[in-house]
Design a protein around this motif. Structure first.
Motif, PDB file in Angstrom:
ATOM      1  N   TYR A  93       0.836  -1.201   0.000  1.00  0.00           N
ATOM      2  CA  TYR A  93       0.000   0.000   0.000  1.00  0.00           C
ATOM      3  C   TYR A  93       0.870   1.250   0.000  1.00  0.00           C
ATOM      4  CZ  TYR A  93      -3.434   3.467   1.519  1.00  0.00           C
ATOM      5  OH  TYR A  93      -4.232   4.578   1.614  1.00  0.00           O
ATOM      6  N   ARG A  94       1.957   1.203   0.772  1.00  0.00           N
ATOM      7  CA  ARG A  94       2.843   2.364   0.853  1.00  0.00           C
ATOM      8  C   ARG A  94       3.876   2.391  -0.262  1.00  0.00           C
ATOM      9  NH1 ARG A  94       2.784   0.414   6.306  1.00  0.00           N
ATOM     10  NH2 ARG A  94       4.914  -0.379   6.056  1.00  0.00           N
ATOM     11  N   GLU A  95       4.340   1.205  -0.679  1.00  0.00           N
ATOM     12  CA  GLU A  95       5.470   1.148  -1.609  1.00  0.00           C
ATOM     13  C   GLU A  95       5.064   1.212  -3.078  1.00  0.00           C
ATOM     14  OE1 GLU A  95       8.099  -1.665   1.435  1.00  0.00           O
ATOM     15  OE2 GLU A  95       7.242  -2.517  -0.408  1.00  0.00           O
ATOM     16  N   ARG A  96       3.808   1.005  -3.408  1.00  0.00           N
ATOM     17  CA  ARG A  96       3.369   1.045  -4.803  1.00  0.00           C
ATOM     18  C   ARG A  96       2.506   2.263  -5.104  1.00  0.00           C
ATOM     19  NH1 ARG A  96       6.777  -1.983  -4.243  1.00  0.00           N
ATOM     20  NH2 ARG A  96       7.040  -4.098  -5.075  1.00  0.00           N
ATOM     21  N   GLY A  97       2.554   3.249  -4.224  1.00  0.00           N
ATOM     22  CA  GLY A  97       1.932   4.529  -4.518  1.00  0.00           C
ATOM     23  C   GLY A  97       0.474   4.668  -4.145  1.00  0.00           C
ATOM     24  N   PRO A 142      -0.067   8.833   9.685  1.00  0.00           N
ATOM     25  CA  PRO A 142      -1.159   8.639   8.720  1.00  0.00           C
ATOM     26  C   PRO A 142      -0.908   7.554   7.686  1.00  0.00           C
ATOM     27  CG  PRO A 142      -0.859  10.965   9.127  1.00  0.00           C
ATOM     28  CD  PRO A 142       0.240  10.263   9.876  1.00  0.00           C
ATOM     29  N   ALA A 143       0.293   7.527   7.091  1.00  0.00           N
ATOM     30  CA  ALA A 143       0.550   6.527   6.051  1.00  0.00           C
ATOM     31  C   ALA A 143       0.451   5.119   6.614  1.00  0.00           C
ATOM     32  CB  ALA A 143       1.930   6.753   5.432  1.00  0.00           C
ATOM     33  N   PHE A 144       0.966   4.906   7.827  1.00  0.00           N
ATOM     34  CA  PHE A 144       0.901   3.578   8.446  1.00  0.00           C
ATOM     35  C   PHE A 144      -0.526   3.252   8.892  1.00  0.00           C
ATOM     36  CE2 PHE A 144       5.308   4.954   8.979  1.00  0.00           C
ATOM     37  CZ  PHE A 144       5.976   3.866   8.458  1.00  0.00           C
ATOM     38  N   ALA A 145      -1.215   4.276   9.412  1.00  0.00           N
ATOM     39  CA  ALA A 145      -2.594   4.050   9.843  1.00  0.00           C
ATOM     40  C   ALA A 145      -3.487   3.694   8.651  1.00  0.00           C
ATOM     41  CB  ALA A 145      -3.126   5.295  10.548  1.00  0.00           C
ATOM     42  N   GLU A 146      -3.306   4.390   7.536  1.00  0.00           N
ATOM     43  CA  GLU A 146      -4.077   4.061   6.338  1.00  0.00           C
ATOM     44  C   GLU A 146      -3.771   2.648   5.856  1.00  0.00           C
ATOM     45  OE1 GLU A 146      -4.140   6.737   3.037  1.00  0.00           O
ATOM     46  OE2 GLU A 146      -4.173   8.510   4.319  1.00  0.00           O
ATOM     47  N   SER A 147      -2.504   2.251   5.940  1.00  0.00           N
ATOM     48  CA  SER A 147      -2.137   0.909   5.488  1.00  0.00           C
ATOM     49  C   SER A 147      -2.775  -0.163   6.367  1.00  0.00           C
ATOM     50  CB  SER A 147      -0.619   0.743   5.453  1.00  0.00           C
ATOM     51  OG  SER A 147      -0.055   0.732   6.751  1.00  0.00           O
ATOM     52  N   VAL A 148      -3.020   0.149   7.629  1.00  0.00           N
ATOM     53  CA  VAL A 148      -3.724  -0.792   8.504  1.00  0.00           C
ATOM     54  C   VAL A 148      -5.174  -0.937   8.056  1.00  0.00           C
ATOM     55  CG1 VAL A 148      -4.594  -1.159  10.851  1.00  0.00           C
ATOM     56  CG2 VAL A 148      -2.221  -0.470  10.489  1.00  0.00           C
ATOM     57  N   VAL A 149      -5.821   0.190   7.720  1.00  0.00           N
ATOM     58  CA  VAL A 149      -7.198   0.125   7.206  1.00  0.00           C
ATOM     59  C   VAL A 149      -7.226  -0.671   5.906  1.00  0.00           C
ATOM     60  CG1 VAL A 149      -9.163   1.469   6.402  1.00  0.00           C
ATOM     61  CG2 VAL A 149      -7.772   2.317   8.309  1.00  0.00           C
ATOM     62  N   PHE A 150      -6.236  -0.431   5.056  1.00  0.00           N
ATOM     63  CA  PHE A 150      -6.125  -1.175   3.797  1.00  0.00           C
ATOM     64  C   PHE A 150      -5.972  -2.672   4.061  1.00  0.00           C
ATOM     65  CE2 PHE A 150      -3.368  -2.775   0.294  1.00  0.00           C
ATOM     66  CZ  PHE A 150      -4.214  -2.535  -0.773  1.00  0.00           C
ATOM     67  N   PHE A 151      -5.152  -3.014   5.039  1.00  0.00           N
ATOM     68  CA  PHE A 151      -4.991  -4.430   5.391  1.00  0.00           C
ATOM     69  C   PHE A 151      -6.300  -5.014   5.900  1.00  0.00           C
ATOM     70  CE2 PHE A 151      -4.477  -7.632   8.673  1.00  0.00           C
ATOM     71  CZ  PHE A 151      -3.766  -8.606   7.996  1.00  0.00           C
TER      72      PHE A 151
END
Length: 470
Positions: A93-97, A142-151
């Protein structure tokens, strides 16, 4: 109420059909009686399997909580590997934009087939909207929190796919509904369900086989095409369908059905691929470029050989992989065409996918999910499935220790030699199951599924012989 012979023979009873289950059943009164009527309860085989799957999937989510609490922040964090909670999902989620609002394929390269990329893109948009509206992720950046929602969203989707696989497996051979429980209770779901998006392809493949057994060759082909747009391996089923058709008593009708499935698969694959290829040609090619240029990677036979005998293999193993795959697939075709009785679709499908994994350049831990429903339908024997999955489980545990060592070599947890031996153990576990399936094909009387198929025909794909293709 009288019990007719037809009713007694309606379904397989695991405590009578499987030697391991029969032995365990002695603790609760012994196997199900041959003259006993199946109880008519709401908690039938499919619902029991779904309940077990929900428990297993929930335990998998619980096991991921240590990493979820930190947002999968850094691969160099050894606790992520030793806690057995690694997942590609948050990192990608973070590494592919996706975290930056980029469009997959058009704005950033993505090494996944387009249907998987589409699922990732839609999930990312929903995750971003949910985070903006409701927050989440605790005190994480925020970026890590969003990635948790994405997960979380991805994990929910993968859980739904897993439940669909359980139902499809239970329905494929109508007189063996308890086979779905062998998928539901699998430790592979516990260990690998949320590592990546592979369950999308597993569901498409399982539904394609179910559709084929229900006289729906076009639908089966569409599902194979969509599956190949998430992972390429479902395309192997097309060759399997042709082999099954060649052994059918009604070869002309069977080959017509196989042709319909092939055409439908090609049309479905093109329908989702060509628009992306036109819209973002470089991004669309990335999946093929990435895999063509990839060296021998984790889990593969070639990677293990390279660790055990450095310098033995060429820098590129592409030619070795292609030739080996071709040889194995020819051997499978020869087995199918010379077997005493026509093999079943799932037997050949299992062998084809197993052959692909054995010689592929990479064999990620979650790839074994590809085999799970096929293995259950090909050889539904607890002993053999336990042997294979025990080897898989040991391998996954050692893989995470090996990766922890790679990212933090200051305190090694596993040597290169030990990891290579773990790969060989995994290969041995799969080969055990392969040998059992090949034996069943060569000796049809040993096949545990064949007695529960439509009498008189073990392979015809349609026309009132639907169970026979399972």
């Amino acid at each position: 109420m009288s019990v007719t012979p037809e009713r007694r023979a309606a379904s397989a009873a695991p405590s009578r059909d499987d030697p391991v289950v029969a032995g365990l059943s002695e603790a609760v009164g012994g196997p199900f009686g041959r003259r006993a009527a199946p109880p008519q309860r709401w908690w039938g085989p499919v619902r029991v399997a779904l309940l077990v799957a929900v428990v297993v999937l929930a335990l998998g989510l619980l096991a991921d909580q240590p990493c979820r609490a930190t947002g999968w922040a850094d691969r160099a964090d050894r606790s992520m590997w030793t806690s057995l909670c690694y997942s590609d999902v948050a990192f990608l989620y973070r590494e592919r934009g996706f975290a930056d609002g980029l469009l997959a394929y058009r704005d950033s390269l993505l090494e996944y087939p387009v249907l998987t990329g589409a699922v990732m893109q839609v999930t990312a948009v929903v995750a971003g909207g949910l985070y903006d509206a409701f927050g989440g992720g605790g005190d994480l950046a925020p970026a890590f929190a969003e990635s948790v929602v994405f997960f979380d969203l991805t994990a929910g989707l993968m859980a739904v796919c897993a439940l669909g696989v359980v139902v499809a497996t239970a329905r494929t051979v109508p007189r063996r509904p308890w086979d779905g429980l062998l998928v539901a209770a699998s430790p592979l779901l516990l260990l690998s369900a949320y590592v990546n998006w592979d369950l999308l392809a597993v569901l498409a493949t399982s539904l394609a086989i179910l559709a084929w057994t229900r006289d729906r060759p076009v639908l089966a082909g569409v599902l194979i095409g969509l599956g190949a747009a998430t992972k390429l391996y479902p395309a192997l089923l097309l060759g399997v369908l042709v082999l099954v058709a060649l052994r059918s008593p009604d070869r002309r009708a069977a080959l017509r059905d196989a042709a319909l499935a092939v055409v439908a698969a090609v049309v479905a694959w093109c329908a989702v691929n060509l628009p992306v290829a036109w819209w973002a040609p470089q991004g669309w090619r990335e999946f093929f470029t990435f895999n063509a240029e990839r060296a021998a990677d984790f889990g593969s036979t070639w990677f293990a050989i390279g660790l055990l005998r450095p310098g033995l293999l060429p820098e590129s193993v592409d030619d070795l992989a292609v030739v080996s795959a071709a040889v194995l697939l020819v051997l499978i075709a020869a087995l199918a065409l010379t077997a005493p009785a026509p093999p079943r679709v799932t037997q050949l499908a299992f062998l084809a996918v197993a052959a692909f994994l054995l010689v592929n350049k990479v064999w990620s831990p979650q790839y074994s999910l590809w085999l799970l429903p096929l293995a259950v339908l090909a050889r539904p024997r607890v002993r053999d499935l336990v042997v294979w999955q025990l080897a898989e489980g040991v391998y996954v545990l050692l893989l995470w220790r090996f990766l922890a060592t790679l990212y933090d070599p200051s305190a090694p947890l596993l040597t290169n030699h030990q990891y290579a031996l773990a790969v060989l153990l995994r290969i041995a576990g799969l080969l055990w199951l392969v040998v059992m399936v090949v034996r069943d094909i060569r000796r049809p009387e040993d096949d545990p599924v064949r007695p529960f198929l439509t009498p008189g025909d073990a392979t015809a794909p349609r026309h009132r012989r639907r169970e026979a293709t399972a």
